[in-house]
Design a protein around this motif. Sequence first.
Motif, PDB file in Angstrom:
ATOM      1  N   ASP A 279       1.052  -1.411  -0.182  1.00 25.97           N
ATOM      2  CA  ASP A 279       0.253  -0.034   0.028  1.00 25.97           C
ATOM      3  C   ASP A 279       0.828   1.595   0.448  1.00 25.97           C
ATOM      4  OD1 ASP A 279      -1.386   1.913   0.425  1.00 25.97           O
ATOM      5  OD2 ASP A 279      -2.831   1.362   2.305  1.00 25.97           O
ATOM      6  N   ALA A 280       0.761   1.617  -1.335  1.00 32.78           N
ATOM      7  CA  ALA A 280       1.838   3.322  -1.256  1.00 32.78           C
ATOM      8  C   ALA A 280       1.363   4.584   0.128  1.00 32.78           C
ATOM      9  CB  ALA A 280       1.631   4.071  -3.186  1.00 32.78           C
ATOM     10  N   GLY A 281       0.310   3.989  -0.185  1.00 34.89           N
ATOM     11  CA  GLY A 281      -0.131   5.091   1.160  1.00 34.89           C
ATOM     12  C   GLY A 281       0.460   4.820   2.666  1.00 34.89           C
ATOM     13  N   ALA A 282       0.114   3.720   3.050  1.00 32.44           N
ATOM     14  CA  ALA A 282       0.634   3.345   4.001  1.00 32.44           C
ATOM     15  C   ALA A 282       2.346   3.072   4.245  1.00 32.44           C
ATOM     16  CB  ALA A 282       0.408   2.005   4.339  1.00 32.44           C
ATOM     17  N   LEU A 283       2.914   2.937   3.161  1.00 31.68           N
ATOM     18  CA  LEU A 283       3.737   3.188   3.153  1.00 31.68           C
ATOM     19  C   LEU A 283       4.602   4.519   3.726  1.00 31.68           C
ATOM     20  CD1 LEU A 283       5.418   0.580   0.302  1.00 31.68           C
ATOM     21  CD2 LEU A 283       5.411  -0.206   2.870  1.00 31.68           C
ATOM     22  N   ALA A 284       3.681   5.231   2.654  1.00 29.93           N
ATOM     23  CA  ALA A 284       4.887   7.076   2.815  1.00 29.93           C
ATOM     24  C   ALA A 284       4.767   7.407   4.402  1.00 29.93           C
ATOM     25  CB  ALA A 284       3.783   7.491   1.894  1.00 29.93           C
ATOM     26  N   ASP A 285       2.978   6.514   4.998  1.00 28.05           N
ATOM     27  CA  ASP A 285       2.706   7.208   6.445  1.00 28.05           C
ATOM     28  C   ASP A 285       3.768   6.748   7.079  1.00 28.05           C
ATOM     29  OD1 ASP A 285       1.327   8.102   9.036  1.00 28.05           O
ATOM     30  OD2 ASP A 285      -0.119   6.394   8.116  1.00 28.05           O
ATOM     31  N   ALA A 286       4.642   5.810   7.021  1.00 32.25           N
ATOM     32  CA  ALA A 286       5.852   5.044   7.936  1.00 32.25           C
ATOM     33  C   ALA A 286       6.854   5.795   8.077  1.00 32.25           C
ATOM     34  CB  ALA A 286       5.411   3.540   7.372  1.00 32.25           C
TER      35      ALA A 286
ATOM     36  N   PRO B 242      15.455   6.510  22.218  1.00 27.79           N
ATOM     37  CA  PRO B 242      15.323   4.819  22.672  1.00 27.79           C
ATOM     38  C   PRO B 242      15.976   3.848  22.140  1.00 27.79           C
ATOM     39  CG  PRO B 242      13.237   5.531  23.699  1.00 27.79           C
ATOM     40  CD  PRO B 242      14.527   6.587  22.789  1.00 27.79           C
ATOM     41  N   PHE B 243      14.453   4.507  20.693  1.00 27.20           N
ATOM     42  CA  PHE B 243      14.544   3.316  19.748  1.00 27.20           C
ATOM     43  C   PHE B 243      15.173   3.862  18.271  1.00 27.20           C
ATOM     44  CE2 PHE B 243      10.580   2.962  22.252  1.00 27.20           C
ATOM     45  CZ  PHE B 243      10.894   1.616  22.709  1.00 27.20           C
ATOM     46  N   ARG B 244      16.403   4.752  18.204  1.00 23.97           N
ATOM     47  CA  ARG B 244      16.712   5.584  16.707  1.00 23.97           C
ATOM     48  C   ARG B 244      17.191   3.965  16.023  1.00 23.97           C
ATOM     49  NH1 ARG B 244      23.239   6.586  16.096  1.00 23.97           N
ATOM     50  NH2 ARG B 244      22.828   4.851  16.198  1.00 23.97           N
ATOM     51  N   ASP B 245      18.240   2.942  16.742  1.00 24.66           N
ATOM     52  CA  ASP B 245      18.768   1.529  15.827  1.00 24.66           C
ATOM     53  C   ASP B 245      17.082   1.409  15.164  1.00 24.66           C
ATOM     54  OD1 ASP B 245      21.089   2.551  16.277  1.00 24.66           O
ATOM     55  OD2 ASP B 245      21.411   0.494  17.749  1.00 24.66           O
ATOM     56  N   GLY B 246      16.057   1.443  15.574  1.00 27.65           N
ATOM     57  CA  GLY B 246      14.655   0.524  14.905  1.00 27.65           C
ATOM     58  C   GLY B 246      14.572   1.590  14.047  1.00 27.65           C
ATOM     59  N   VAL B 247      14.407   2.832  14.332  1.00 29.87           N
ATOM     60  CA  VAL B 247      13.795   3.826  13.457  1.00 29.87           C
ATOM     61  C   VAL B 247      14.822   3.441  11.893  1.00 29.87           C
ATOM     62  CG1 VAL B 247      13.495   6.246  12.865  1.00 29.87           C
ATOM     63  CG2 VAL B 247      12.906   5.151  15.077  1.00 29.87           C
ATOM     64  N   LEU B 248      15.997   3.182  12.709  1.00 24.15           N
ATOM     65  CA  LEU B 248      17.007   4.547  11.155  1.00 24.15           C
ATOM     66  C   LEU B 248      16.737   2.581  10.277  1.00 24.15           C
ATOM     67  CD1 LEU B 248      20.369   4.759  12.281  1.00 24.15           C
ATOM     68  CD2 LEU B 248      18.454   6.089  11.829  1.00 24.15           C
ATOM     69  N   PHE B 249      16.131   1.497  11.177  1.00 19.88           N
ATOM     70  CA  PHE B 249      16.184   0.262  10.400  1.00 19.88           C
ATOM     71  C   PHE B 249      14.577  -0.088   9.782  1.00 19.88           C
ATOM     72  CE2 PHE B 249      14.210  -4.705  10.731  1.00 19.88           C
ATOM     73  CZ  PHE B 249      14.961  -5.112   9.288  1.00 19.88           C
ATOM     74  N   GLY B 250      13.617   0.863  10.818  1.00 20.62           N
ATOM     75  CA  GLY B 250      12.435   0.481   9.890  1.00 20.62           C
ATOM     76  C   GLY B 250      12.078   1.441   8.858  1.00 20.62           C
ATOM     77  N   LEU B 251      12.766   2.569   8.617  1.00 19.07           N
ATOM     78  CA  LEU B 251      13.041   3.469   7.850  1.00 19.07           C
ATOM     79  C   LEU B 251      13.339   3.149   6.330  1.00 19.07           C
ATOM     80  CD1 LEU B 251      12.224   5.629   6.476  1.00 19.07           C
ATOM     81  CD2 LEU B 251      14.133   7.204   7.765  1.00 19.07           C
ATOM     82  N   GLY B 252      14.828   1.896   6.742  1.00 19.99           N
ATOM     83  CA  GLY B 252      15.567   1.759   4.876  1.00 19.99           C
ATOM     84  C   GLY B 252      14.613   0.784   4.933  1.00 19.99           C
ATOM     85  N   ARG B 253      13.669  -0.559   5.639  1.00 22.49           N
ATOM     86  CA  ARG B 253      13.394  -1.369   5.181  1.00 22.49           C
ATOM     87  C   ARG B 253      11.975  -0.764   4.552  1.00 22.49           C
ATOM     88  NH1 ARG B 253      14.490  -6.094   4.573  1.00 22.49           N
ATOM     89  NH2 ARG B 253      12.901  -6.873   3.170  1.00 22.49           N
ATOM     90  N   THR B 254      11.174  -0.340   4.965  1.00 21.34           N
ATOM     91  CA  THR B 254       9.949   0.825   4.351  1.00 21.34           C
ATOM     92  C   THR B 254      10.300   1.638   3.223  1.00 21.34           C
ATOM     93  OG1 THR B 254       8.920   1.252   6.276  1.00 21.34           O
ATOM     94  CG2 THR B 254       8.209   2.397   5.125  1.00 21.34           C
ATOM     95  N   LEU B 255      12.040   2.406   3.140  1.00 23.71           N
ATOM     96  CA  LEU B 255      11.915   2.869   1.906  1.00 23.71           C
ATOM     97  C   LEU B 255      12.203   1.280   0.666  1.00 23.71           C
ATOM     98  CD1 LEU B 255      14.553   5.810   3.506  1.00 23.71           C
ATOM     99  CD2 LEU B 255      12.772   5.681   2.274  1.00 23.71           C
ATOM    100  N   MET B 256      13.705   0.771   1.127  1.00 22.61           N
ATOM    101  CA  MET B 256      12.910  -0.028   0.134  1.00 22.61           C
ATOM    102  C   MET B 256      12.183  -0.579  -0.145  1.00 22.61           C
ATOM    103  SD  MET B 256      16.101  -3.629   0.262  1.00 22.61           S
ATOM    104  CE  MET B 256      15.708  -3.828   2.087  1.00 22.61           C
ATOM    105  N   ASP B 257      10.690  -0.676  -0.102  1.00 25.96           N
ATOM    106  CA  ASP B 257       9.887  -1.560  -0.147  1.00 25.96           C
ATOM    107  C   ASP B 257       8.858  -0.292  -0.712  1.00 25.96           C
ATOM    108  OD1 ASP B 257       9.315  -3.330   1.038  1.00 25.96           O
ATOM    109  OD2 ASP B 257       8.607  -3.088   3.711  1.00 25.96           O
TER     110      ASP B 257
END
Length: 337
Positions: A122-129, A144-159
């Motif tokens: 879902d393009a809209g949900a990915l953009a929201d994330a 506290p979640f900086r590492d997790g944020v970078l990982f999640g952002l990387g995965r979402t941008l890849m998607d």
Amino acid sequence: LLLGAGLGHAQARRRDTVTLRDGEILANVTVMKEDFREVGVDTTGDGAADRNISQTDVVRVDYGDAPLDFRTAMAQFRLNRQHDKALKQFTRAASAADVRSWLKDYTAYYSAECVRRQAGSDAGALADAVKRYQDILRDNGNGPFRDGVLFGLGRTLMDQGKLNDARKQFERLERSGLKVEFKLGARLGLAEILIRENQPDKAVKQYDAALALSKTGGPDLYRQAVVGKANVLIELNRFDEAATFLKGVLKTNRSAKLFAEAYVVLGDCYYKRAGTLKDKKKVRSAYKEALFNFLRVEVLYPQDPTSLAKSLFFAGKCFQKLEQSERAREKFGQLKS
């Protein structure tokens, strides 16, 4: 009276729990600060942090003033299949009164994770994330979640197909991340980007780097690294290398899920190798070896539905190649049912 009041105040503040990787549990403490580097804990109740713990040693922090909506949201999130319900609960929890500042960091991160995990294509949900992750980095880049944020952002941008942007996040995480599981996840992300860019040789090197970290990164990430490397070797037609690698892994591990996936990939290795051979005896031998590994999954490791389905399908294909049509129909029938 003053002494009693002071003790009562201190006891009221000591309500948090910090669980450490070595099994130690710090109960009835007060977390004074938490960022991506460390957790500062007051263990005596005097209002000052007397113990600073590296985030690499922390499994999780449970805050005693967590509102009910937040606790409910975390329970739903950990089920890993109720992210829509969890997101609603996190949104409600974010506006709770009389809760310390930790709540903002926690609800923002887990809300972003909920959106990413249920986004799919879902393009809209990915953009929201993406926006949620970027807002977290903007508002509290050392949270506290900086590492997790970078990982999640990387995965979402890849998607989203934004491979260069995703690479920047993974490279930053790989350079500066503290938690091994996220550094390992960054390596796996970089390997996947290289595969998409048709650079399989470089992807193998990333998987090797990931495997060097994987013993402390957790069984799931180790499994992903093993399967990822083996699949790339197979795509490169390096069948002997892939088979030797997988057999070595199978000798030194005890995870049923890893066994299931590794035997499927090993079967896949022999199946694809058979398609490159010309000698009929060698072709038949390769299909038999592939069949043996697919059947092993069905008999010994049927708990994983994805691995079982693939093993049944390719066992049927192997029987077809071996001109045993009745057995092939049997396997396809099992898969259909």
